[in-house]
Design a protein around this motif. Structure first.
Motif, short mmCIF file in Angstrom:
data_model
loop_
_atom_site.label_atom_id
_atom_site.label_comp_id
_atom_site.label_asym_id
_atom_site.label_seq_id
_atom_site.Cartn_x
_atom_site.Cartn_y
_atom_site.Cartn_z
N GLU A 12 0.84 -1.19 0.00
CA GLU A 12 0.00 0.00 0.00
C GLU A 12 0.88 1.24 0.00
O GLU A 12 1.75 1.39 0.84
N GLU A 28 -0.39 3.36 14.72
CA GLU A 28 -0.76 2.78 13.43
C GLU A 28 0.35 1.90 12.88
O GLU A 28 0.11 0.81 12.36
N SER A 31 0.59 -1.39 14.88
CA SER A 31 -0.53 -2.27 14.54
C SER A 31 -0.35 -2.88 13.16
O SER A 31 -0.56 -4.08 12.97
N ARG A 32 0.07 -2.06 12.21
CA ARG A 32 0.25 -2.56 10.84
C ARG A 32 1.39 -3.57 10.78
O ARG A 32 1.29 -4.60 10.10
N ALA A 35 0.24 -6.86 12.01
CA ALA A 35 -0.64 -7.50 11.04
C ALA A 35 0.14 -8.05 9.86
O ALA A 35 -0.15 -9.14 9.35
N VAL A 36 1.17 -7.32 9.41
CA VAL A 36 2.02 -7.82 8.33
C VAL A 36 2.75 -9.08 8.78
O VAL A 36 2.85 -10.06 8.03
N ALA A 41 -2.06 -8.40 6.56
CA ALA A 41 -2.13 -7.08 5.92
C ALA A 41 -0.99 -6.94 4.93
O ALA A 41 0.04 -7.63 5.02
N GLU A 43 2.13 -4.89 3.09
CA GLU A 43 3.18 -3.97 3.50
C GLU A 43 2.72 -2.54 3.21
O GLU A 43 1.78 -2.32 2.43
N LEU A 44 3.41 -1.57 3.81
CA LEU A 44 2.96 -0.18 3.73
C LEU A 44 4.13 0.77 3.54
O LEU A 44 5.15 0.66 4.23
N TRP A 46 4.18 4.81 3.77
CA TRP A 46 3.24 5.83 4.24
C TRP A 46 3.91 7.19 4.25
O TRP A 46 4.89 7.41 4.97
#
Length: 224
Positions: A12, A28, A31-32, A35-36, A41, A43-44, A46
């Motif tokens: 993302e 955030e 938490s992410r 989850a990864v 979830a 990957e991010l 940001w």
């Protein structure tokens, strides 16, 4: 200016408008990352801005907090004190090094090279220096720091990332010894004549993101 979205399968790419409170971003990220790690979830990457805040890394020396005119928040990342605020592009990376090579040093070097490549697209020659964390340039005259890097790796999931000074109020750095380096000034893209638009830097990051991730993939191949 509309930032082009890089073609990053399963990652993302998020750009947050306005100012995101630092504590909210930390929560955030944590938490992410969890989850990864659980495979629940994507990957991010940001991109965001913070209200003025000083953050303390795990090696922060209280003597380097000169004038705490803004909130001071323990960050949990490596490094010492740094400043975040409006006009600075902060980029948090929640990436899984289990599938990208369990090599923290290679990851940090990859991040450095990514920022340097993005700045080069804007006509700013920049570089890293062994033993002196950050991204540096002499484009405006004397050597100055234009970007900071601070990461944490938990269960081989990365947190935190980097920040580049696009057009922040540079006087705000005067409340700390930035990254524990008292002999070097900070600069910004605006001071270097590049402009004050975050979207301009975002576009350069987007155009160089794929090469950054390919570098990590190459690291993984070498590990194998």
């Amino acid at each position: 200016m509309t930032t082009p979205l890089p073609d990053l399968p399963d990652i993302e790419w998020r750009v947050s408008a306005g100012l995101t409170p630092y504590d909210d971003a930390l929560a955030e990220m944590e938490s992410r990352a969890a989850a990864v790690s659980r495979g629940e979830a994507r990957e991010l990457i940001w991109l965001l801005e913070h209200p003025p805040v000083y953050t303390a890394g795990t090696s922060a020396d209280p003597a380097e907090l000169i004038d705490p005119r803004f909130p001071v928040v323990p960050a949990g990342r490596g490094g010492r004190y740094t400043y975040h605020g409006p006009g600075q592009r902060v980029v948090y990376l929640v990436l899984d090094l289990n599938k990208r090579g369990r090599d923290v040093r290679a990851f940090v070097h990859g991040v450095e090279d990514w920022v340097i490549a993005a700045l080069a697209r804007l006509g700013v020659p920049a570089y890293s220096v062994d033993g002196r964390v950050g991204i540096w340039t002499t484009a405006g005259g004397p050597e100055a720091k234009v970007g900071a890097i601070g990461v944490r790796v938990k269960r081989w999931i990365t947190l935190h990332g980097f920040a580049v000074n696009v057009a922040p109020d540079l006087s705000h750095f005067g409340g700390i010894v930035p990254c524990g380096l008292p002999d070097y000034p900070v600069t910004s893209l605006d001071m270097l004549g590049v402009g004050d638009e975050l979207a301009t830097f975002d576009a350069a990051l987007a155009l160089t993101a794929t090469a950054f991730l390919e570098t990590l993939s190459f690291s993984r191949e070498n590990e194998a």
